[in-house]
Scaffold this motif. Structure first.
Motif, mmCIF file in Angstrom:
data_model
loop_
_atom_site.group_PDB
_atom_site.id
_atom_site.type_symbol
_atom_site.label_atom_id
_atom_site.label_comp_id
_atom_site.label_asym_id
_atom_site.label_seq_id
_atom_site.Cartn_x
_atom_site.Cartn_y
_atom_site.Cartn_z
ATOM 1 N N GLU B 107 -18.932 -35.801 -8.207
ATOM 2 C CA GLU B 107 -18.259 -36.210 -7.088
ATOM 3 C C GLU B 107 -16.677 -36.280 -6.849
ATOM 4 O OE1 GLU B 107 -21.760 -36.224 -5.106
ATOM 5 O OE2 GLU B 107 -19.962 -37.089 -4.052
ATOM 6 N N GLY B 108 -16.218 -36.310 -5.944
ATOM 7 C CA GLY B 108 -14.694 -36.683 -5.817
ATOM 8 C C GLY B 108 -13.741 -35.313 -6.099
ATOM 9 N N TYR B 109 -12.698 -35.639 -6.058
ATOM 10 C CA TYR B 109 -11.399 -34.414 -6.426
ATOM 11 C C TYR B 109 -10.371 -35.114 -6.888
ATOM 12 C CZ TYR B 109 -9.644 -36.523 -2.084
ATOM 13 O OH TYR B 109 -9.303 -37.554 -1.018
ATOM 14 N N PHE B 110 -9.308 -34.378 -7.439
ATOM 15 C CA PHE B 110 -8.278 -34.621 -7.848
ATOM 16 C C PHE B 110 -7.178 -34.388 -6.721
ATOM 17 C CE2 PHE B 110 -8.798 -35.218 -12.210
ATOM 18 C CZ PHE B 110 -9.660 -34.427 -12.781
ATOM 19 N N PRO B 111 -6.336 -35.451 -5.997
ATOM 20 C CA PRO B 111 -5.593 -35.107 -4.990
ATOM 21 C C PRO B 111 -4.360 -34.250 -5.343
ATOM 22 C CG PRO B 111 -6.111 -37.332 -5.343
ATOM 23 C CD PRO B 111 -6.522 -36.776 -6.588
ATOM 24 N N ASP B 112 -4.034 -34.187 -6.637
ATOM 25 C CA ASP B 112 -2.955 -33.108 -7.177
ATOM 26 C C ASP B 112 -3.268 -32.451 -8.211
ATOM 27 O OD1 ASP B 112 0.573 -33.885 -7.202
ATOM 28 O OD2 ASP B 112 -0.347 -32.505 -8.397
ATOM 29 N N LEU B 113 -2.790 -31.225 -8.297
ATOM 30 C CA LEU B 113 -3.376 -30.022 -9.038
ATOM 31 C C LEU B 113 -2.935 -30.536 -10.460
ATOM 32 C CD1 LEU B 113 -3.018 -26.506 -7.623
ATOM 33 C CD2 LEU B 113 -4.941 -27.473 -8.762
ATOM 34 N N VAL B 114 -1.532 -31.253 -10.806
ATOM 35 C CA VAL B 114 -1.266 -31.395 -11.842
ATOM 36 C C VAL B 114 -1.770 -32.744 -12.443
ATOM 37 C CG1 VAL B 114 1.190 -31.971 -13.133
ATOM 38 C CG2 VAL B 114 1.114 -30.544 -11.254
ATOM 39 N N GLY B 115 -2.295 -32.648 -13.352
ATOM 40 C CA GLY B 115 -3.265 -33.826 -14.229
ATOM 41 C C GLY B 115 -2.460 -34.571 -14.907
ATOM 42 N N ALA B 116 -3.073 -35.359 -15.889
ATOM 43 C CA ALA B 116 -2.409 -36.285 -16.626
ATOM 44 C C ALA B 116 -1.994 -35.506 -18.021
ATOM 45 C CB ALA B 116 -3.421 -37.214 -17.364
ATOM 46 N N SER B 117 -0.354 -35.944 -18.026
ATOM 47 C CA SER B 117 0.187 -35.266 -19.037
ATOM 48 C C SER B 117 -0.057 -36.005 -20.251
ATOM 49 C CB SER B 117 1.753 -35.268 -18.651
ATOM 50 O OG SER B 117 2.093 -36.890 -19.101
ATOM 51 N N PHE B 118 -0.207 -35.289 -21.431
ATOM 52 C CA PHE B 118 -0.735 -35.900 -22.656
ATOM 53 C C PHE B 118 -0.006 -35.057 -24.015
ATOM 54 C CE2 PHE B 118 -3.861 -33.004 -23.468
ATOM 55 C CZ PHE B 118 -4.597 -32.716 -22.224
ATOM 56 N N TYR B 119 0.272 -35.575 -25.102
ATOM 57 C CA TYR B 119 0.700 -35.017 -26.333
ATOM 58 C C TYR B 119 -0.438 -34.497 -26.982
ATOM 59 C CZ TYR B 119 5.795 -36.294 -25.930
ATOM 60 O OH TYR B 119 7.092 -36.420 -25.610
ATOM 61 N N THR B 120 -0.109 -33.501 -28.046
ATOM 62 C CA THR B 120 -1.160 -33.221 -29.049
ATOM 63 C C THR B 120 -0.409 -33.547 -30.125
ATOM 64 O OG1 THR B 120 -2.033 -31.393 -27.562
ATOM 65 C CG2 THR B 120 -2.446 -31.167 -29.807
ATOM 66 N N VAL B 121 -1.331 -33.982 -31.318
ATOM 67 C CA VAL B 121 -0.439 -34.561 -32.396
ATOM 68 C C VAL B 121 -0.964 -33.461 -33.632
ATOM 69 C CG1 VAL B 121 -2.180 -36.221 -33.002
ATOM 70 C CG2 VAL B 121 -0.018 -36.345 -34.026
ATOM 71 N N TYR B 122 0.178 -33.131 -34.532
ATOM 72 C CA TYR B 122 -0.181 -32.052 -35.696
ATOM 73 C C TYR B 122 0.259 -33.015 -36.929
ATOM 74 C CZ TYR B 122 0.416 -28.973 -31.821
ATOM 75 O OH TYR B 122 0.109 -28.355 -30.738
ATOM 76 N N TRP B 123 -0.752 -32.941 -37.928
ATOM 77 C CA TRP B 123 -0.777 -33.916 -38.822
ATOM 78 C C TRP B 123 -1.162 -33.187 -40.105
ATOM 79 C CZ3 TRP B 123 -5.616 -35.562 -41.135
ATOM 80 C CH2 TRP B 123 -6.516 -35.195 -40.116
ATOM 81 N N GLY B 124 -1.063 -33.867 -41.288
ATOM 82 C CA GLY B 124 -1.809 -33.609 -42.596
ATOM 83 C C GLY B 124 -1.280 -34.768 -43.652
ATOM 84 N N PRO B 125 -2.091 -34.789 -44.637
ATOM 85 C CA PRO B 125 -1.943 -35.857 -45.745
ATOM 86 C C PRO B 125 -0.599 -35.727 -46.420
ATOM 87 C CG PRO B 125 -3.801 -34.450 -46.192
ATOM 88 C CD PRO B 125 -3.418 -34.070 -44.806
ATOM 89 N N GLN B 126 -0.017 -34.248 -46.513
ATOM 90 C CA GLN B 126 1.044 -34.143 -47.254
ATOM 91 C C GLN B 126 2.188 -33.622 -46.413
ATOM 92 O OE1 GLN B 126 -0.345 -31.315 -49.943
ATOM 93 N NE2 GLN B 126 -1.894 -32.875 -50.978
ATOM 94 N N TRP B 127 2.050 -33.933 -45.098
ATOM 95 C CA TRP B 127 3.081 -33.130 -44.168
ATOM 96 C C TRP B 127 3.629 -34.403 -43.215
ATOM 97 C CZ3 TRP B 127 4.144 -29.042 -46.823
ATOM 98 C CH2 TRP B 127 2.926 -28.332 -47.467
ATOM 99 N N LYS B 128 4.740 -33.809 -42.764
ATOM 100 C CA LYS B 128 5.238 -34.645 -41.540
ATOM 101 C C LYS B 128 4.272 -34.638 -40.159
ATOM 102 C CE LYS B 128 9.166 -35.623 -38.661
ATOM 103 N NZ LYS B 128 8.445 -35.298 -37.440
ATOM 104 N N THR B 129 4.071 -35.758 -39.567
ATOM 105 C CA THR B 129 3.567 -35.460 -38.224
ATOM 106 C C THR B 129 4.560 -35.147 -37.149
ATOM 107 O OG1 THR B 129 2.057 -37.601 -38.779
ATOM 108 C CG2 THR B 129 2.303 -37.074 -36.546
ATOM 109 N N PHE B 130 4.111 -34.391 -36.193
ATOM 110 C CA PHE B 130 4.969 -34.027 -35.217
ATOM 111 C C PHE B 130 3.921 -33.811 -33.944
ATOM 112 C CE2 PHE B 130 4.082 -29.308 -34.746
ATOM 113 C CZ PHE B 130 3.817 -29.056 -36.078
ATOM 114 N N TYR B 131 4.577 -33.650 -32.768
ATOM 115 C CA TYR B 131 3.918 -33.668 -31.506
ATOM 116 C C TYR B 131 4.183 -32.510 -30.564
ATOM 117 C CZ TYR B 131 3.875 -38.739 -33.114
ATOM 118 O OH TYR B 131 3.696 -39.642 -33.727
ATOM 119 N N ASN B 132 3.311 -32.180 -29.618
ATOM 120 C CA ASN B 132 3.509 -31.183 -28.612
ATOM 121 C C ASN B 132 3.275 -31.751 -27.365
ATOM 122 O OD1 ASN B 132 2.196 -27.860 -28.306
ATOM 123 N ND2 ASN B 132 4.137 -28.728 -27.415
ATOM 124 N N ASP B 133 4.306 -31.592 -26.480
ATOM 125 C CA ASP B 133 4.094 -32.110 -25.044
ATOM 126 C C ASP B 133 3.424 -30.581 -24.389
ATOM 127 O OD1 ASP B 133 6.340 -33.387 -22.653
ATOM 128 O OD2 ASP B 133 4.213 -33.081 -22.679
#
Lengths: 329, 283
Positions: B107-133
Motif C-alpha cells: 500500500e501507499g506511495y512516495f510523495p517524492d521521487l527522490v528517496g532517502a539519501s544515504f552513504y555507503t561505507v568501504y572498509w577493511g581490517p588493514q585499510w582506511k575507511t571511506f564513504y560514498n554519497d
C-alpha cells in the motif's frame, strides 16, 4: 515492455521513438509542438504535451531535444492546426511571472560553514574558485566574499572582505592561527558569505576546503545553515590503526547540547553527550571499545540531536602521521 | 520538482568496492518511513552490482513496515570487491558499480521521487575507511537546472590537489549506468587541451589526474591545484577519489562532484516579498 507502444492518439511507436514513457509521448509529437509554437518555453512545451509530468525521468532528454528542435525548426512550418493546439489560460501564476519579469532583482546571500583543522602536520586551506568553463565562457559574475575565521572557542581570529571576478580563485590557509582543540588536533571554523555583484549564474563558486597531511589530502565542499538533527551516518571500524571522530561546529550564538547515539539494528551501542560553546569547534571520539566490537558484526549508525544548529562531519584518521578524511553528515 | 504519487524512488548509484575493500550499505529506515504515505506497507529492495554490462550480483530482498516497525532482510547489504586481473580500480577499466532500487509492493506511495539519501561505507581490517554519497541515476535536479541554463552537462571539482610531497593524487571516476556508450572530456585548469574518456555501457572508468597532467607536459615532481571539469553530450555519474599517488589502492576519500551551477545569483524582489509574506502567514 512491448516493442511497439501505443501513443495517446492511437498511433503505434517503436520504443526508441518514445520520449516520455510514463505518458507514452513520442519525440515527433514533442517536436511538432515546439515547431508549431516557436515562442513556447520548455516548461510550456512540457505542459502542452504532458512530457515529464509524471515521473520526470525524461526531463533531461526532453530539455536537450527541446533545444535541438528550436535550432532545427524549418521555416514556414505549419504543423498542428491552431484549433488542435492546447489553449493557454492566463492565470495567477502567469500574472506573477509577468510581475517578476519586470521587478528589480536582488542577490541571494549564499552562506557556507567549514570546520578547520591544524596542528602538527595538518593544514587546512579554504579554496573558492570563480572558475570558467572555457567552451561556455564566463557565466558567473563577480562575487563579494566575506570570510570569518574562528578558533575552537568560537573567538574571531581573522576576517576577510574581498571580490572574486570570473577566472580567479582565492586560497586561504586557515589553520596557522588555530590554538586549541581535542583528540590531538587543533580545531576551528570558517564562515563564508557570498553575494553576486550583478545577475548571473552561480557556476563553481561554492567554497571548498582541503585538509593536507604528509600522507595525503582530502577535499570537501562547504555547507550552509547547520541542522538540529543531521542525517544518520553509517560507519564501520575494523582497523585498530584507525580512529573515527565527529567534528562539530556550533553555528549559533548559544550553547549546543549534542546527544550522539551509535546504534546497530535499533540497539544502542553507545550514547555520548557533548556540549559546545557558541560558535565553538570540537571533536568527539566515537571509536569506543563497544562500538569497535559491534562493527565486527556489521555497520553501525551514528545519529545526532542538538539543541542548536550544528555542522557535523565524520573525521577518519588512519596511521601516523595520519591520512585524514572528512565527510559531511 | 518531483512531487506526485510514486511507487518507487529514483535508483541510486554508488561505486562497487575497489580491491581490497569491502562495502556495507544499510538503509536509513527511519528516514525511509518518513518518506512514505502510510505506516504499513511492503517494499522491494533490489541491488545490482554491474560490471561491463553484466549483472554480476542481483540481490532482491524485502522490507516490511508494520505500524511504523520494520522487519525483513532488505536493510543491509555487504559485499567484497569483484575486481580481478582483467579490470577494476588498479587498471582503471571495467569498474563495477552498485545500483540500488527501492519500490513499493504494498500500500501507499512516495510523495517524492527522490528517496532517502544515504552513504555507503568501504572498509577493511588493514585499510582506511571511506564513504560514498550515492548519486541519482537520473532526474538529478541540479543537472536539470544546469542543462536548462547552459544547454550543457558540466560536472567538476574546484579544489583538486596533486602533490608528490604529500603523496596526494586525485582520480576522476566516471560511471555510465546507461545503455549507450558515452564519451566525456576532462578539462584541467591552466591547460587548453581536454582529455577524452570513453566509457562503455553499464561500466565505469577511473583516470588519475597525475596521469593526465603528465600527458599534458606537467612535471611529475611538482604539485598542481585547480579546477577540474568533466563534460559530455550525455550525463554520466562522476565521483572524485583522493588517494595515494604511489599506491592508488590507498583511498582517502570518495566524493561527488560539483556541477557548474545553473541556479541564478539573483531573484526578483517581488518574488522575495511574496515568499516572506507566505512564510509569515505560515508561521
Amino acid at each position: 515492455m512491448s516493442e511497439n507502444l501505443q501513443e495517446n492518439d492511437g498511433t503505434l511507436k517503436q520504443m526508441d521513438e518514445v520520449l516520455c514513457f510514463s505518458r507514452l509521448i513520442s519525440y515527433e509529437t514533442f517536436r511538432n509542438f515546439v515547431w508549431a509554437n516557436p515562442r513556447a518555453t520548455f516548461e510550456e512545451a512540457c505542459k502542452g504535451t504532458g512530457v515529464g509530468s509524471k515521473c520526470t525521468a525524461c526531463l533531461l532528454n526532453a530539455q536537450e531535444f527541446y533545444l535541438e528542435c528550436q535550432k532545427n525548426r524549418p521555416d514556414g512550418f505549419k504543423g498542428m492546426q491552431e484549433s488542435n493546439l492546447p489553449s493557454f489560460r492566463f492565470g495567477k501564476a502567469d500574472l506573477y511571472r509577468l510581475i517578476d519579469k519586470f521587478s528589480p532583482k536582488a542577490p541571494f546571500l549564499l552562506k557556507g560553514v567549514i570546520p578547520t583543522f591544524g596542528g602538527e602536520n595538518i593544514k587546512t586551506t579554504l579554496r573558492i574558485a570563480n572558475s570558467v568553463f572555457d567552451p561556455l565562457g564566463p557565466k558567473s559574475p563577480t562575487f563579494r566574499l566575506e570570510i570569518e575565521c574562528r578558533d575552537h572557542d568560537g573567538r574571531i581570529l581573522d576576517e576577510h572582505d574581498l571580490v572574486l571576478p570570473p577566472y580567479e580563485r582565492f586560497d586561504l590557509n586557515v589553520s596557522d592561527q588555530l590554538t586549541g582543540g581535542a583528540e590531538g588536533i587543533l580545531t576551528g571554523s570558517c564562515r563564508v558569505k557570498m553575494s553576486a555583484l550583478k545577475p548571473g549564474y552561480r557556476g563553481s563558486i561554492r567554497p571548498h576546503f582541503t585538509v593536507e597531511t604528509p600522507c595525503g589530502a582530502t577535499a570537501l565542499h562547504s555547507q550552509g545553515g547547520g541542522k538540529y538533527k543531521p542525517n544518520p551516518m553509517i560507519t564501520r571500524m575494523t582497523n585498530a590503526e584507525e580512529s573515527q571522530c565527529i567534528s562539530l561546529v556550533n553555528c549559533e550564538d548559544v550553547r549546543a547540547d549534542v546527544s550522539i547515539r551509535i546504534h546497530q539494528k535499533g540497539k544502542t551501542i553507545e550514547a555520548i553527550e557533548h556540549s559546545a560553546a557558541p560558535f565553538a569547534a570540537s571533536m568527539v571520539e566515537i571509536g569506543t571499545p563497544a562500538v569497535r566490537q559491534a562493527c565486527k558484526d556489521g555497520a553501525v549508525f551514528v545519529e545526532l540531536n542538538s539543541t542548536a544548529r550544528v555542522r557535523p562531519h565524520m573525521v577518519v584518521r588512519y596511521g601516523t602521521p595520519p591520512r585524514l578524511s572528512l565527510d559531511h553528515m | 520538482m518531483h512531487a506526485g504519487r510514486h511507487g518507487y524512488t529514483i535508483p541510486l548509484i554508488s561505486l562497487a568496492p575497489p580491491e581490497p575493500y569491502a562495502l556495507s550499505q544499510s538503509l536509513p529506515l527511519d528516514g525511509l518511513a518518513s518518506l512514505l504515505s502510510v505506516t504499513s506497507t511492503t517494499l522491494q529492495v533490489e541491488r545490482y552490482v554491474i560490471r561491463n554490462g553484466e549483472n554480476v550480483i542481483h540481490d532482491v530482498s524485502e522490507l516490511v513496515l508494520n505500524d511504523g516497525k520494520w522487519s525483513g532482510n532488505g536493510m543491509d547489504f555487504n559485499i567484497d570487491s569483484i575486481d580481478d586481473d582483467t579490470g577494476g580500480w588498479a587498471t582503471g577499466n571495467d569498474l563495477a558499480y552498485l545500483e540500488t532500487h527501492i519500490a513499493i509492493t504494498g500500500e501507499g506511495y512516495f510523495p517524492d521521487l527522490v528517496g532517502a539519501s544515504f552513504y555507503t561505507v568501504y572498509w577493511g581490517p588493514q585499510w582506511k575507511t571511506f564513504y560514498n554519497d550515492s548519486r541519482l541515476k537520473y532526474a538529478d535536479p541540479p543537472t536539470i537546472i544546469q542543462v536548462a541554463a547552459h544547454a550543457k552537462w558540466i560536472d567538476g571539482y574546484p579544489a583538486s590537489l596533486i602533490d608528490p610531497s604529500t603523496d596526494s593524487d586525485k582520480s576522476v571516476v566516471v560511471v555510465n549506468p546507461y545503455f549507450a556508450p558515452i564519451s566525456v572530456q576532462i578539462f584541467l585548469e591552466g591547460f587548453e587541451k581536454p582529455t577524452r574518456l570513453k566509457v562503455p555501457p553499464q561500466s565505469g572508468k577511473r583516470i588519475a589526474l597525475s596521469s593526465i597532467l603528465e600527458s599534458l607536459g606537467h612535471s611529475e615532481n611538482s604539485s598542481w591545484c585547480g579546477q577540474v571539469y568533466v563534460s559530455g553530450k550525455n550525463r554520466a555519474v562522476v565521483f572524485y577519489a583522493d588517494h595515494s599517488l604511489r599506491d592508488p589502492s590507498k583511498i582517502t576519500t570518495l566524493e561527488h562532484g560539483d556541477a557548474y551551477r545553473g541556479e541564478l545569483t539573483h531573484e526578483p524582489v517581488s518574488l522575495r516579498v511574496r515568499r516572506s509574506i507566505g512564510d509569515a502567514v505560515r508561521a
